[in-house]
Design an enzyme around this catalytic site. Structure first.
Site: not given
Length: 1580
Positions: A522, A636, A777
């Protein structure tokens, strides 16, 4: 009707089996008249038990009659066990059938018209949490009767076990004694009553009508409801023990037609019960009411408008219930609890008859994890915003607060985990939510974790409402303004492409790039990049046109992205994304990043990207040059704690490798940027800083593994380690050369995200303007920063790339180098620095060797280095004329420990060793100082001197022990040490401090530490760069070298004039340094262990500077400061070091020719080992005795007196504040160390036995160094050799007793004038030792130098001290015996001629026994006269004189061959060496602690580090006459003399040498007639 709680299933089972001995009962009518009719039947007029004894009512559905059951006690109480009991649809009991009624029968009630037909937008409920008890009507209440188990003991025994550990709150701190009048200051102790009503709904199962399974589900939910209120009530009771039993109101039927109707009826029942409860003051007691509701569809998780509409609809349908409570119930705190998420586990969603599938809701938009998290948060925000502005929060006596339940990561619990089966966790999560301010309820629900009960704080000791939380909806909170970026332009002079399209990726210019693409998650998809501050829902929008690595919206003047920068060089660039949308949208083009992707998803993305490029007609797939940026890993890391194997570093790297393999196999003409995963731990700062407005629920749900653990937890440390391994793995993958097999393809690691500094505001808070509204983000501002950092990384040479990015820095877009305008690859670094290794045998030993002498290169697992700026790498990569850049430490290029790139590009020892062992570790990469993680085991420090080497060694050892990559005890290590240049640069400023002797000591200390603590190690000791070579380079190039900075850079080497005395001294000390290194290694000191060796690598001993054809020096080997070697030079150093390591000792190359071609040698086939003395069959020519004359401090009683003593007889060693000394050349320490070649004797005052303070006790034994162990703040001791640092050492060479009064007056003046000494209060220790020179000249004037005169002069000095100095303890040391000196040295020591005339009384005494006897008599008279001085100064309490007699019988130890051990003498044969001074200090100290009368009267000069005596608890004082409790005649008692050594008078001043001459003459004169005098053990 009151129905005390009993699990429905167990009650039915009980009735089914019957109860023996139970009296027949009449039914209680329960016909359709409802609960009032039933309630009227309850009195005991029917023949059954009275209501007070009724525990359970059974409804007979055939007759609609209620049957009371008595309370169960004793053995029958087992019915409350939690064992599952099989359910039956109909059960016979006593001929009567108890069966479920139909929904039609149970739902015939009259409801208010406004509730008819409403269903809260959901399917009719199948069950009501906590509302269904025996399918009857009424309120379920926890009940306890004497002799029976409490409810929680019956059903939730785990809650009982958790209580004691979970409760940590102090009930006294929870509120005032008087109940609050306002709900906004309501403390837990104010609450009297806890209740619950609910409309928890699941849809009916269309697949089955299995009522047994539905009944079981209802029973679970019933227990859960009562469990929740029971635990809540228990928590409340911790604060208010008088809190009443909690209740749950049951619903009206199994399948009611309308959830809101049922909830309204429950509210009425609850109010009626509270009014009728005699123990509850309905008007004045505070009540905690929990309203549970749920949504069977997922419409509440739909984004934006759909969600808003759904919440409004739900709110409307709850209004009747809330209105009723608001109108009817005074003093109430209402929790509105949404349990939709609690019912969303696999147990409820498997589509089986037991667990019907939730009704789908047709939401628009995606259903990704990010979408679920964001919509969950928005759902909570919408509820809170509505409630905060509602009428329910306008009064002082009533409040409604929304309490959400959301799972971590927005996922249901694992299969088999059902939150309703764990009401304890459910209740505690609800309670903890109540303890959090509105708008900050961010802790996700976890059925796994048992959390402690949160306590009300002292600042906010109340339950939080919207009023006392100062709640402001997030969308209405002030946010940073949307930044308008200044216009960005690129003014690079060269924006042209190559003249012809390049065929090599290593000659690729920026303008040659025609296609750009990207893979990732993203962050590359651009989620939230264009969102306005506060608009959290908009984070779901993927602003691909703003993406840092592939976005192409607008142009560089308004949007900074990599494509927009590249379009300044090639306006025809293709592939970039524009606008918004998913990866499949047309505007995404070659941005194939997928929001939420992990490394395992990259191969699919790579496949799709390749297919898109091949199919697009605007791209010439074979001919166009492409840039592809790959960035992955955040997701991850966020999940690694849940599945460490799945998200292991190996799998992470392997998945990236699969994607790169696809690109490498199929994409021609491609330059791939592999951007390192960022340092994700900094996200915690945003999460933990409460003053920053961030949606913490979103952060916690998106990245739990980073945020949920404590700061110092093992889990967090493991995450940080995995993060590092992710980063290291990408390096290793690419640097393996796997993707450099084709000329038109390469992968380059861009490491700018390796270390990220979180941006801060001027107030020091995390600056969330760099983040999207979800604080996870990147905002457009951060995307611009990342784009510029990536651009600059692409242009930086491999090995010199920036590894740390600061978002706060101003954006700077650099231009390509005009000389070298290509994108940097591993193969196009500046040429000439790589090497080829042609060895065919690179195998390790068959099994790990246990001996350092059988060590092969491939056995080496760890490489490390110690040293100064040369090893730290200063200036290696600096460009010409960039003088300031010499401060940069290019550790990755350092000859002995750098690991940048690989051997074909960068020649370093680690890169050579990696050709033998690809798993080598310890090497440094990149730039930075020794504390940076990328420095790893290169612990060299710029500017370091030899004295700092020991500290570096200790740091290195600790790092090796702490780092998981190093198996400290099993791994073989190569450690390279280079030091000395810094010492020489400062030698002229303090020739004593930087003497060869001190250099030797410091180097020895460091190597001793390694030898003592490091197993399995080979240490390379490398010579330093010759000062003469440094001068030649620096001074021979005035136009290129910064001569004006010579005094700053290396003063003592660069500033002396040619042929000056200063330069000669520098050259001499340089030779001494080099000799010290050789002597230290060749001593064999470090060859005592099988797994450790130090080898001197001499290649740097003779340096041949590079000379050009025109005769000028080739400066291309040097950094801009002309002092430090650059990479070209370091490459030669590495080659020479490697060659030296393989050369046998005795045949090692000791010259480095910088211009020569040095091929890398290979291990010999017959002896493939790194060479050591043993495997070279090399024997050192000499083995000089290099010993440390320090001592071990073993004392345990070292503390000072509790208060400063006023009596000298209670003086402890730690009470001493000042030391001083009077005497002759023995006290000034003439000759204690080797001279520097000067004819003038040197006084090593810092090593003087009685007053020296150089170093520490561990290396130099002196009286002050012993005392410093007791009092580190000791004053007065001498250091060095200069008069300015003599301290209170007033001794003078050649002094006699007649000089003592003058020295005493000098000492008194120094003490009075010292600002550091408190003359009146500080205790002083003064040592007086004199008499050797008096004895040497006694024969010249016996009257003037008689024993009487000798004692009188000393007494005069003591009188001065007595009169002038308060608080003083004076040691008077007896003069040594001189008469037998000629027997001691045995003619082995030759004294210089000038010394022979300084002791006239001994010159001819060997020929006249009468003279010898007379000298002995005078010697004894001197000693005897001194022994009485202790009794002359007894009048003052704070002053004492004590004679220390250890020199009364002077002895010389024997060596291991039976001869005299002359190491106690200096090189001139007439002074004491450092060892001699150490032995004198030990003897004096021990004398001071021995009682007067029992003091040792001989010196034990045998070496031991454990001879120091210690004060004891019984005798902690320095001994005086009084505290020894002895008489004078006892004090004069003789002591026996040990028989282990020859009695020898070892004179102070020059007398020792005279005795040597005597012995030498005697031996020469009688050599033919008599054998040498035996030195076997004798005594006088």
């Amino acid at each position: 009707m009151l129905l005390p709680l009993a699990p429905w299933a167990e009650l039915v089972s009980l009735v089914g089996v019957g109860q023996q001995g139970m009296a027949p009962r009449k039914p209680l009518s329960a016909k359709r008249g409802g609960e009032d009719a039933a309630r009227s039947q309850l009195p005991a007029t029917q023949g059954g038990p009275s209501p007070d004894h009724v525990d359970t009512l059974i409804l007979d559905f055939q007759t609609a009659e209620l049957w009371p059951l008595p309370a169960f006690k004793g053995k029958d109480s087992k019915i409350y066990d939690r064992r599952p009991i099989r359910q039956q649809r109909s059960i016979k009991t006593g001929g009567r059938v108890i069966a479920r009624p139909s929904a039609e029968t149970l739902h015939r009630h009259k409801y208010p018209r406004h509730l008819e037909g409403s269903g809260m937008g959901l399917q009719p409920p199948t069950f009501l949490l906590g509302l269904l008890l025996l399918l009857g009507q009424g309120i379920t209440q926890a009940h306890t009767s004497p002799g029976e188990n409490t409810l929680e003991e019956q059903l939730w025994p785990e809650w009982q076990s958790l209580k004691s550990s979970l409760f940590s709150c102090n009930p006294k701190k929870s509120g005032a004694n008087v109940p609050s009048n306002s709900v906004h200051s309501l403390s837990p102790s104010d609450i009297k009553f806890v209740a619950a009503i609910s409309s928890v709904q699941t849809p009916p199962n269309s697949a089955t009508n299995n009522l047994e399974k539905q009944e079981w589900t209802e029973n679970e939910l019933l227990q859960a409801c009562m469990g929740v209120v029971t635990v809540l009530s228990d928590v409340i009771r911790h604060f208010n023990p008088s809190a009443l039993r909690p209740v749950c109101t049951p619903g009206k039927g199994v399948v009611p037609q309308n959830g809101s109707e049922d909830l309204w009826i429950q509210a009425k029942d609850l109010v009626r019960h509270m009014k009728e409860n005699q123990q509850l003051d309905f008007q004045n007691d505070w009540k905690l009411i929990n309203v549970f509701f749920s949504n069977t569809s997922q419409c509440h998780l739909c984004p934006s408008t759909q969600q808003q509409m759904h919440v409004m609809s739900s709110m409307d349908q709850l209004t009747s219930t809330l209105d009723y409570l608001h109108r009817e119930v005074p003093k109430a705190f209402v929790n509105l609890v949404d349990l939709s998420e609690s019912l969303r586990g696999p147990h409820w969603h498997q589509g089986t008859p037991l667990s019907p599938t939730a009704e789908p809701c047709r939401c628009s938009g995606e259903s990704s994890r990010l979408s679920k998290v964001v919509t969950q948060w928005a759902y909570q925000e919408t509820w809170e915003r509505l409630l905060a502005s509602s009428k329910y929060n306008e009064q002082e006596s009533f409040a409604v607060v929304f309490q959400p339940f959301f799972y971590e990561r927005a996922l249901p619990p694992p299969s088999g985990e059902q939150p309703l089966q764990d009401p304890t966790t459910l209740a505690l999560t609800l309670w903890n939510n109540m303890m959090e301010p509105a708008g900050q309820k961010d802790e996700p629900f976890s059925a796994k974790e048992k959390r402690l009960v949160k306590c009300p704080s002292q600042e906010n000791p109340y339950l939080f409402t919207y009023v006392n939380s100062n709640y402001l909806p997030r969308l209405l909170r002030p946010h940073a303004k949307f930044e308008v970026r200044e216009r960005m332009e690129i003014t690079c002079p060269d924006k042209d492409p190559s003249e012809t399209i390049p065929t090599s990726v290593h000659r690729l210019k920026l303008a040659d790039i025609k296609v750009i693409g990207a893979l990732g998650d993203s962050l590359t998809a651009g989620n939230g990049a264009g969102s306005k501050p506060g608009n959290v829902l908009d984070v779901l929008t993927q602003y691909r046109g703003l993406s840092w690595s592939v976005g192409g919206d607008q142009n560089l003047s308004s949007v900074i992205t990599l494509p927009n920068i590249l379009r300044e060089f090639n306006p025809s660039l293709k592939g970039f994304s524009v606008g918004t949308g998913k990866e499949s949208s047309p505007g995404a083009f070659l941005n194939q990043a997928v929001a939420g992707a992990r490394a395992e998803d990259l191969p699919v993305q790579a496949r799709r990207l390749v297919d898109l490029m091949k199919s697009d007609t605007s791209i010439n797939f074979q001919e166009d040059w492409k840039i592809i940026t790959l960035f992955i890993g955040g997701n991850d890391l966020c999940d690694v704690c849940d599945d460490p194997v799945h998200y292991s570093p190996e799998n992470f790297t392997g998945n990236i490798g699969k994607a790169l393999d696809i690109l490498h196999a199929e994409v021609p003409r491609a330059f791939v940027n592999l951007v390192k995963v960022l340092e994700i731990i900094n996200l915690r700062q945003l999460y933990q800083e409460k003053n920053v407005s961030c949606p913490r629920l979103i952060l916690r749900s998106l990245c739990p593994c980073v945020l949920k653990f404590d700061d110092n937890s093992v889990e967090l440390a493991a995450l940080i380690e995995v993060n590092k391994k992710y980063q290291e793995g990408t390096h290793q993958l690419v640097e393996s050369g796997r993707y450099d097999t084709r000329e038109d393809f390469t992968v380059v690691v861009q490491p700018f995200f390796e270390k990220v500094n979180l941006p801060k505001t001027p107030e020091g808070l995390p600056d969330n303007s760099f983040f999207a509204p979800d604080c996870f983000h990147f905002s457009g501002k951060a995307h611009a920063q990342a784009a510029s950092a990536l651009w600059n990384n692409m242009l930086e040479p491999v090995g010199h790339k920036t590894r740390e990015h600061s978002f706060e820095d101003e954006i700077n877009i650099t231009c390509p180098d005009q000389v070298w305008p290509f994108l940097s690859t591993y193969k196009n670094m500046e040429q000439g620095h790589g090497s080829q290794l042609l060895c065919s045998d690179r195998a390790p030993s068959a099994s790990p060797p246990t001996s350092v002498h059988a060590l092969r290169p491939a056995d080496i697992q760890v490489v490390a280095a110690l040293g100064d700026s040369l090893t730290a790498g200063n200036g290696i990569g600096s460009k010409p004329n960039e003088l300031a850049d010499v401060a940069t430490q290019y550790r990755g290029l350092s000859y002995s420990s750098g690991g940048d790139s690989y051997l074909e590009n960068v020649t370093t020892l680690p890169n050579i060793l990696r050709k033998f062992n690809g798993n080598l570790t310890g090497y440094a990469v990149g730039t930075g100082d020794a504390s940076d993680t990328n420095a790893f085991l290169n612990q060299a420090v710029p500017g370091a001197k030899a004295k700092e080497l020991a500290s570096q060694a200790q740091t290195l050892i600790q790092k090796m022990k702490d780092d998981h990559r190093v198996n400290f005890h099993e791994d073989w290590k190569v450690i390279t040490v280079l030091i000395g240049s810094g010492d020489l640069c400062d030698y002229c400023t303090d020739s004593n401090l930087y003497s060869a002797a001190n250099f030797f000591d410091h180097l020895r200390n460091a190597l001793d530490i390694l030898h003592r603590e490091v197993p399995r190690a080979l240490v390379n000791l490398v010579d330093f760069m010759s000062p003469s070579a440094v001068r030649q380079v620096f001074l021979g190039n005035p136009n290129k070298c910064p001569e004006q900075q010579a005094s700053i850079l290396c003063n003592c080497v660069l500033t002396p004039r040619e042929s000056s005395q200063e330069l000669a001294r520098l050259e001499a000390v340089t030779r001494d340094y080099q000799s010290s290194m050789r002597e230290l290694v060749e001593s064999g000191r470090y060859d005592t262990r099988e797994d450790f060796s130090v080898v001197l690598q001499p290649f740097f001993s003779n340096l041949r500077l590079p000379v050009l054809a025109d005769g000028h020096l080739d400066m291309s080997f040097f950094a801009p400061d002309c002092l430090h070697p650059n990479q070209k030079f370091h490459s030669q150093l590495a080659r020479a070091l490697w060659v030296n390591m393989l050369e046998p000792l005795g045949r090692k190359t000791d010259t480095l020719d910088l211009m020569a071609y040095i091929p890398l040698s290979c291990p010999a086939q017959n002896e493939p080992f790194l060479r050591t003395p043993r495997n070279s069959n090399y024997t050192y020519s000499t083995t000089p005795a290099i010993e440390n004359w320090g001592n071990d401090f073993l004392c345990t009683e070292w503390k000072p007196s509790n208060s400063v003593p006023t009596s000298v007889h209670e003086l402890r060693p730690a009470d001493i504040k000042v030391v001083a000394a009077l005497g002759d050349s023995l006290t000034t320490a003439v000759g204690a160390r080797l001279s520097n070649g000067s004819d003038l004797p040197t006084s090593w005052r810092g090593l003087s036995w009685s007053i020296g303070g150089d170093g520490s006790l561990e290396t130099h034994t002196t009286l002050p160094n012993i005392l410093k162990k007791f009092n580190p703040n000791l004053l007065g001791f001498s250091t060095g050799t200069r008069e300015e640092t003599a301290g209170l050492n007033v001794a003078v060479e050649a002094a006699r007793a007649r000089d003592m009064p003058a020295q005493a007056r000098d000492l008194v003046e120094r003490m009075k004038n010292s600002p550091e000494i408190n003359l009146q209060k500080d205790w002083k220790l003064i040592t007086l030792f004199i008499g050797s020179n008096d004895l040497c000249h006694y024969c010249e004037d016996p009257a003037a130098l008689s024993a009487g005169e000798y004692v009188q002069h000393i007494q005069q000095a003591l009188d001065i001290l007595y009169q002038e100095l308060p608080r003083a303890f004076v040691n008077v040391v007896e003069v040594m015996e001189l008469a037998g000196l000629y027997q001691g040295q045995g003619g082995k020591c030759t004294m210089p001629l000038p010394a022979q005339s300084n002791c006239t009384c001994l010159q001819g005494s060997q020929e006249n026994l009468l003279e010898i006897q007379e000298l002995k008599t005078v010697n004894w008279d001197f000693q005897s006269g001194l022994s009485r001085l202790s009794y002359q100064y007894l009048q003052r309490e704070d002053f004492a004189v004590v004679v220390q007699p250890f020199f009364k019988n002077t002895l010389v130890p024997l060596n291991n061959r039976g001869g005299a051990d002359l190491t106690i003498f200096s090189e001139d044969c007439f002074h004491f060496s450092e060892r001699g001074h150490a032995e004198m200090a030990i003897a004096l100290w021990n004398n001071m602690l021995e009682p007067v009368g029992r003091k040792t009267t001989s010196n034990n000069f045998t070496y031991s580090r454990a001879k120091l005596k210690c004060p004891s608890a019984e005798s902690p004082y320095i001994r005086t006459l009084r505290n020894s409790q002895l008489l004078q005649d006892q004090a004069e008692a003789d002591s026996s003399v040990p028989t282990w050594a020859v009695p020898v008078a070892v004179g102070g001043g020059l007398v020792v040498g005279v005795g040597t001459v005597m012995a030498w003459r005697a031996l020469r004169g009688h050599r033919r007639e008599n054998p040498p005098i035996s030195l076997n053990t004798v005594s006088f």
